[in-house]
Write a protein that holds these residues in place. Sequence first.
Motif, PDB file in Angstrom:
ATOM      1  N   THR A 283      10.177   8.879  -3.934  1.00 32.73           N
ATOM      2  CA  THR A 283       9.471   8.702  -2.668  1.00 32.73           C
ATOM      3  C   THR A 283       8.642   7.429  -2.579  1.00 32.73           C
ATOM      4  OG1 THR A 283       9.262  11.110  -2.408  1.00 32.73           O
ATOM      5  CG2 THR A 283       7.751   9.729  -1.109  1.00 32.73           C
ATOM      6  N   HIS A 284       7.970   7.099  -3.660  1.00 30.10           N
ATOM      7  CA  HIS A 284       7.067   5.946  -3.629  1.00 30.10           C
ATOM      8  C   HIS A 284       7.576   4.654  -4.255  1.00 30.10           C
ATOM      9  CE1 HIS A 284       4.180   8.710  -1.985  1.00 30.10           C
ATOM     10  NE2 HIS A 284       4.429   9.546  -2.972  1.00 30.10           N
ATOM     11  N   GLN A 285       8.791   4.712  -4.761  1.00 30.98           N
ATOM     12  CA  GLN A 285       9.385   3.511  -5.350  1.00 30.98           C
ATOM     13  C   GLN A 285       9.429   2.362  -4.358  1.00 30.98           C
ATOM     14  OE1 GLN A 285      11.173   2.637  -8.441  1.00 30.98           O
ATOM     15  NE2 GLN A 285      10.906   0.702  -7.343  1.00 30.98           N
ATOM     16  N   TRP A 286       8.985   1.185  -4.795  1.00 33.53           N
ATOM     17  CA  TRP A 286       9.039   0.019  -3.911  1.00 33.53           C
ATOM     18  C   TRP A 286      10.286  -0.808  -4.194  1.00 33.53           C
ATOM     19  CZ3 TRP A 286       7.237  -5.467  -4.837  1.00 33.53           C
ATOM     20  CH2 TRP A 286       7.322  -6.227  -3.653  1.00 33.53           C
ATOM     21  N   PHE A 287      10.928  -1.267  -3.144  1.00 33.42           N
ATOM     22  CA  PHE A 287      12.105  -2.120  -3.283  1.00 33.42           C
ATOM     23  C   PHE A 287      11.738  -3.482  -2.690  1.00 33.42           C
ATOM     24  CE2 PHE A 287      13.642   2.181  -3.099  1.00 33.42           C
ATOM     25  CZ  PHE A 287      14.650   2.218  -4.056  1.00 33.42           C
TER      26      PHE A 287
ATOM     27  N   HIS B 234       0.854  -1.188   0.000  1.00 30.03           N
ATOM     28  CA  HIS B 234       0.000   0.000   0.000  1.00 30.03           C
ATOM     29  C   HIS B 234       0.890   1.238   0.000  1.00 30.03           C
ATOM     30  CE1 HIS B 234      -2.479   3.141   1.870  1.00 30.03           C
ATOM     31  NE2 HIS B 234      -3.540   2.452   1.495  1.00 30.03           N
ATOM     32  N   GLY B 235       0.584   2.186  -0.876  1.00 33.10           N
ATOM     33  CA  GLY B 235       1.359   3.416  -0.907  1.00 33.10           C
ATOM     34  C   GLY B 235       2.658   3.366  -1.698  1.00 33.10           C
ATOM     35  N   LYS B 236       2.962   2.202  -2.266  1.00 33.04           N
ATOM     36  CA  LYS B 236       4.197   2.068  -3.038  1.00 33.04           C
ATOM     37  C   LYS B 236       3.870   1.721  -4.484  1.00 33.04           C
ATOM     38  CE  LYS B 236       7.108   2.913   0.190  1.00 33.04           C
ATOM     39  NZ  LYS B 236       7.986   4.099   0.096  1.00 33.04           N
ATOM     40  N   VAL B 237       4.825   1.928  -5.373  1.00 35.36           N
ATOM     41  CA  VAL B 237       4.578   1.657  -6.789  1.00 35.36           C
ATOM     42  C   VAL B 237       5.776   1.037  -7.513  1.00 35.36           C
ATOM     43  CG1 VAL B 237       2.986   3.615  -6.947  1.00 35.36           C
ATOM     44  CG2 VAL B 237       5.415   3.911  -7.530  1.00 35.36           C
TER      45      VAL B 237
END
Length: 140
Positions: free
Chosen positions: A111-115, A32-35
């Motif tokens: 900011t929203h990059q998911w790792f 949630h909140g990541k892309v």
Amino acid sequence: MKKSKASGPRPRSAPSSPFVRKVLEVVRAIPHGKVLTYGQVAILVGAPRGARAVGGVLFGLGPESKIPWQRVINREGGISTYRIGMGHWQKKKLKDEGIKFSRAGLLDLKTHQWFPPPRLTKKWELPERLLIEFHEKLGI
DNA sequence: TCAGTGACTCCCC
DNA sequence: CGGGGAGCCACTG
């Protein structure tokens, strides 16, 4: 007349191929909140240049889908689903997750990059070279 | 078997 | 910053 459908890989009630299955698995894992961008998903499923095909898999999923496909965006940090009439819905969903958009309609990838955590990249048996490519694409 | 298709990217002007 | 065009990919009749 509007185009009736996409012709690329598409999900079905039962994933029709390993590629489709992997794409859905990766997208389902985005928090949630990541892309992730289409290209990043492509790397994570072992098809580094298959960004377009990833879009094909997500095509057809709608608001009813349990898969958080709204968390997949283009490389500019923008929404790519306006052309198929899902842009407004997708943007709203992301806003509801706390993501802000610039006046140009772009979100901040930094900011929203998911790792994906190691436990997942390992579970997915992601080859080291793909992991390296993933990070290089992020400029890290 | 193969040309056609598109929720992508990258490159060039 | 914007438009055009050429690769790329997996999948479809």
